[in-house]
Structures are given as C-alpha cells and as structure tokens.
Design a protein around this motif. Structure first.
Motif, mmCIF file in Angstrom:
data_model
loop_
_atom_site.group_PDB
_atom_site.id
_atom_site.type_symbol
_atom_site.label_atom_id
_atom_site.label_comp_id
_atom_site.label_asym_id
_atom_site.label_seq_id
_atom_site.Cartn_x
_atom_site.Cartn_y
_atom_site.Cartn_z
ATOM 1 N N PHE A 199 -7.464 -3.290 -0.481
ATOM 2 C CA PHE A 199 -6.883 -3.610 0.834
ATOM 3 C C PHE A 199 -7.932 -3.549 1.944
ATOM 4 O O PHE A 199 -7.822 -4.255 2.940
ATOM 5 N N SER A 233 1.971 7.361 -6.254
ATOM 6 C CA SER A 233 0.939 8.348 -6.571
ATOM 7 C C SER A 233 1.457 9.765 -6.352
ATOM 8 O O SER A 233 1.281 10.635 -7.204
ATOM 9 N N ILE A 234 2.086 9.980 -5.198
ATOM 10 C CA ILE A 234 2.542 11.341 -4.889
ATOM 11 C C ILE A 234 3.718 11.728 -5.782
ATOM 12 O O ILE A 234 3.805 12.875 -6.248
ATOM 13 N N LEU A 289 -4.217 10.433 -14.485
ATOM 14 C CA LEU A 289 -5.561 10.035 -14.039
ATOM 15 C C LEU A 289 -5.608 8.524 -13.824
ATOM 16 O O LEU A 289 -6.127 8.034 -12.818
ATOM 17 N N HIS A 331 -3.533 7.490 -10.593
ATOM 18 C CA HIS A 331 -4.223 7.830 -9.342
ATOM 19 C C HIS A 331 -5.474 6.976 -9.171
ATOM 20 O O HIS A 331 -5.829 6.585 -8.061
ATOM 21 N N PHE A 332 -6.118 6.664 -10.300
ATOM 22 C CA PHE A 332 -7.322 5.824 -10.264
ATOM 23 C C PHE A 332 -6.979 4.426 -9.743
ATOM 24 O O PHE A 332 -7.725 3.845 -8.950
ATOM 25 N N THR A 371 0.832 -1.195 0.000
ATOM 26 C CA THR A 371 0.000 0.000 0.000
ATOM 27 C C THR A 371 0.869 1.247 0.000
ATOM 28 O O THR A 371 0.606 2.205 -0.733
ATOM 29 N N PHE A 405 -5.870 14.220 -5.583
ATOM 30 C CA PHE A 405 -5.039 13.587 -6.609
ATOM 31 C C PHE A 405 -5.705 13.636 -7.985
ATOM 32 O O PHE A 405 -5.061 13.896 -8.984
ATOM 33 N N LEU A 406 -7.013 13.348 -8.043
ATOM 34 C CA LEU A 406 -7.703 13.379 -9.335
ATOM 35 C C LEU A 406 -8.242 14.777 -9.651
ATOM 36 O O LEU A 406 -8.796 15.008 -10.718
ATOM 37 N N HIS A 461 -8.506 11.083 -2.239
ATOM 38 C CA HIS A 461 -7.864 10.849 -3.535
ATOM 39 C C HIS A 461 -8.588 11.579 -4.664
ATOM 40 O O HIS A 461 -7.965 12.132 -5.555
ATOM 41 N N LEU A 496 1.051 4.272 -2.769
ATOM 42 C CA LEU A 496 0.773 5.643 -2.342
ATOM 43 C C LEU A 496 1.963 6.555 -2.670
ATOM 44 O O LEU A 496 1.788 7.674 -3.155
ATOM 45 N N PHE A 497 3.192 6.051 -2.437
ATOM 46 C CA PHE A 497 4.388 6.821 -2.794
ATOM 47 C C PHE A 497 4.410 7.106 -4.297
ATOM 48 O O PHE A 497 4.714 8.217 -4.724
ATOM 49 N N ASP A 513 -4.598 3.665 -7.689
ATOM 50 C CA ASP A 513 -4.378 3.782 -6.248
ATOM 51 C C ASP A 513 -5.723 3.806 -5.523
ATOM 52 O O ASP A 513 -5.887 3.222 -4.456
ATOM 53 N N LEU A 514 -6.691 4.476 -6.139
ATOM 54 C CA LEU A 514 -8.032 4.559 -5.553
ATOM 55 C C LEU A 514 -8.670 3.167 -5.474
ATOM 56 O O LEU A 514 -9.267 2.801 -4.462
ATOM 57 N N PHE A 549 -1.562 13.709 0.374
ATOM 58 C CA PHE A 549 -0.677 12.608 0.746
ATOM 59 C C PHE A 549 -0.719 12.357 2.252
ATOM 60 O O PHE A 549 -0.872 11.224 2.708
ATOM 61 N N ILE A 580 -7.376 1.092 -2.593
ATOM 62 C CA ILE A 580 -7.993 1.355 -1.285
ATOM 63 C C ILE A 580 -9.116 0.342 -1.061
ATOM 64 O O ILE A 580 -9.240 -0.261 0.003
#
Lengths: 206, 124
Positions: free
Chosen positions: A197, A82-83, A184, A187-188, A75, B71-72, B67, A79-80, A190-191, B27, A194
């Motif tokens: 997990f 993503s940022i 997009l 990030h999607f 996870t 982010f989006l 998010h 997340l890393f 990563d969403l 974040f 969530i």
C-alpha cells in the motif's frame, strides 16, 4: 589423535550418541527461513514494479486507477485479521479450544473480506480496460498485488484446514506448532501489505 | 523489545506467544502508522512532494518494525538469535537488490533514451 584417545577415559567428554531433538524443535526456524525466502521473492516483484511503474504505454496511470478509500478498507481488513489471529494464539496458549476456534473464524472472515475487495478491484480494473496486458506498469501491478492475494488465498485454505484439525483432534502439540507457523505466515503477509500500500497505492497517487 | 508477560513454563525452544498487552500495543501503533499516511495522501498531501513521500516511507518503515516486534515477536534471543540473523541477512539482500535494480535500470533509461530522462524525477 593421541590427545583424543587420552581423553577417552572413564568420563565421556562428548556425547557418543546423536543429540536428541524433540519432534518439531526445528520447525520454527525452518519455517522462518521459508518466510525469508518468500520475502526475497516479493523483493524481486517490488523491484520489477519500481522499474516498470512509469512505463504506461500511453495507458491509464496510478492516479487514474487507484481508489484509496477501497485500499484503506482493505488495509483495515488485513490489520484486523492480524490482531484477531494474535488473540487466537493467546487463547491457544491458555488451552482454550473453543476460544481459539472462534478467533480463527473471525480471522478467516477478515481474510476473505480482504480477498473479496481485492477481486472486486481487479475485476473493476479489467472491466475498465486496465488489465495486466495493457501496459508494463499494469503487468507489474497485477503480478505484485496478485501474488500477495494468492498468498492470502493459500493462507485462508491453510487456516480452514487447521480449524478442521483443531476441531477433530484438539490443541495437540502438533496442531499448536502448525498454528504457530500459520501465525508467522499471516503476520508476514500483513507486513508485505505495508510495502504494497505504501509503494504501489500511496506513492502512486502522490 | 517486546514485553513478554507469559508465565507458562517455556523451556528455551518454545516460541513467545506475546501477551494481550503487547498485541494491543502493536495494533494501536499499526493503526496510527496507517492512518497518518492515508490521511495525508487522501487530504492532498503537503506542498512539497518530497516531504509527503518521506513521511509515507517513514511511517511504512516504522510500521514494519512494529509488526516485527509486536506481531512476529522478533527478538535477539529467539532460536538463539538465528531468526534475527537471517532477517538481517534478508534485509541486506533486499536493500541491495531493490536499490541496485532501480539505480541500474534508471541509468539505463537515461543512457538509451535521452528524451525520456524525466523518469529520473518520477523515481520514488
């Protein structure tokens, strides 16, 4: 009809030629609609998992199989990534080609770490005899988590492709648009993770 | 809503890239909302199972919202509101399908296998 012809006087009240759209103006919304359809596909897999998660066929269950520490590391990796992708987009907005490439490379590193850990987990499960053919629960698990992993795999291939594009042609308008779409997508993913997990790992172990 | 501090000239159609501040806010919030459920579950959870599940689900929903916003860069004005509208439509369909599937299938189990209706308690 008569009113329309009356309006057709010296001044034009409507555009006689098709409205001109700049190239790629509708790419964002089009890609967004693709992501929403992808979201529906994941929803089907989540629903399948939700229905089948108790059908263990006397095999091992979530509590016997899942290693939460590994999932926590995974996870964090996603997340890393993503940022760091976000930082790449900020560099791109500044027109900094080298900075964009640097952050994209870091994003790729975290993405590949995620994939490596997931493949290790899958290999471990299959080695223990908990492969997708063991029970309905494991079939649904491998389908849901595997589909997400496959998305990350294709995202990584896309990322490498775009890095080569940026290296060769720079931050052109087309490349910026492509990076925006991948942003997009990334990030999607990563969403979606969530949901994975939470529903699969955490709620499986509770 | 996302605080967009980007000063470059965007003529409507351009997408919001966010700012360093908004990415970091997202974040940090995401890390907090990940650490809480993992910490609680790995620490054995609360005495009440329902409470643990509730907390984990609440954190997940909050993180999804974080998010989406940070982010989006979703907001009501991007693409004249079409991204938000399509997202809301998708969420409605997803909720109907997941809730409907679970509802129908668990009642099917109860009706067909009376001895196995312990499944109802296992349901999330």
């Amino acid at each position: 009809m008569s009113t329309i012809t009356e309006l057709k006087g010296p001044a034009a009240y409507w555009e006689t030629e098709p409205h001109h759209h700049p190239e790629g103006a509708s790419t964002n919304i089009g890609f967004w609609v693709y992501l929403m359809s992808d979201c529906l596909m994941f929803a089907v897999l989540f629903a399948t998992y939700g229905v089948l998660h108790g059908n263990l066929a006397a095999g091992p269950g979530p509590k016997d199989l899942f290693d939460l520490e590994l999932v926590a590391i995974n996870t964090a990796m996603l997340l890393f990534s993503s940022i760091t992708y976000g930082f790449a987009m900020l560099r791109m907005a500044k027109g900094d080609k080298a900075g964009t490439l640097k952050w994209l490379l870091i994003t790729l590193f975290f993405g590949l770490c995620f994939l490596a850990i997931e493949l290790y987990e899958f290999a471990h499960l299959i080695h223990e005899g908990a492969g997708p053919q063991r029970s309905a629960f494991l079939s649904a698990f491998f389908t849901l988590v595997g589909t997400h992993g496959l998305h990350v795999t294709f995202g990584s291939i896309w990322l490498i492709t775009l890095m080569v594009q940026v290296m060769k042609f720079g931050l052109t308008a087309a490349n910026q648009r492509r990076l925006m779409c991948l942003s997009l997508f990334w990030h999607f993913l990563d969403l979606i993770w969530i949901g994975v997990f939470t529903v699969v790992y955490l709620m499986g172990v509770i | 809503m996302a605080h967009s501090h980007n000063h470059h000239d965007d003529h409507g159609a351009h997408h919001d890239h966010g700012s360093f501040k908004s990415y970091m806010t997202g974040f940090v919030l995401a890390v907090i909302l990940t650490v809480i459920p993992f910490g609680v579950v790995m620490g054995g959870g609360f005495d009440s199972r329902v409470m643990t599940v509730g907390l984990v689900v609440l954190c997940a929903v909050a993180q999804v919202l974080v998010h989406m916003i940070y982010f989006l860069h979703m907001n009501s004005s991007a693409e004249e509101g079409w991204t938000l509208l399509s997202a809301i439509f998708t969420i409605v369909i997803v909720v109907i399908m997941i809730a409907g599937s679970l509802w129908v299938m668990f009642h099917l189990n109860t009706n067909m296998m009376p001895q196995m209706n312990h499944e109802l308690q296992v349901m999330p």
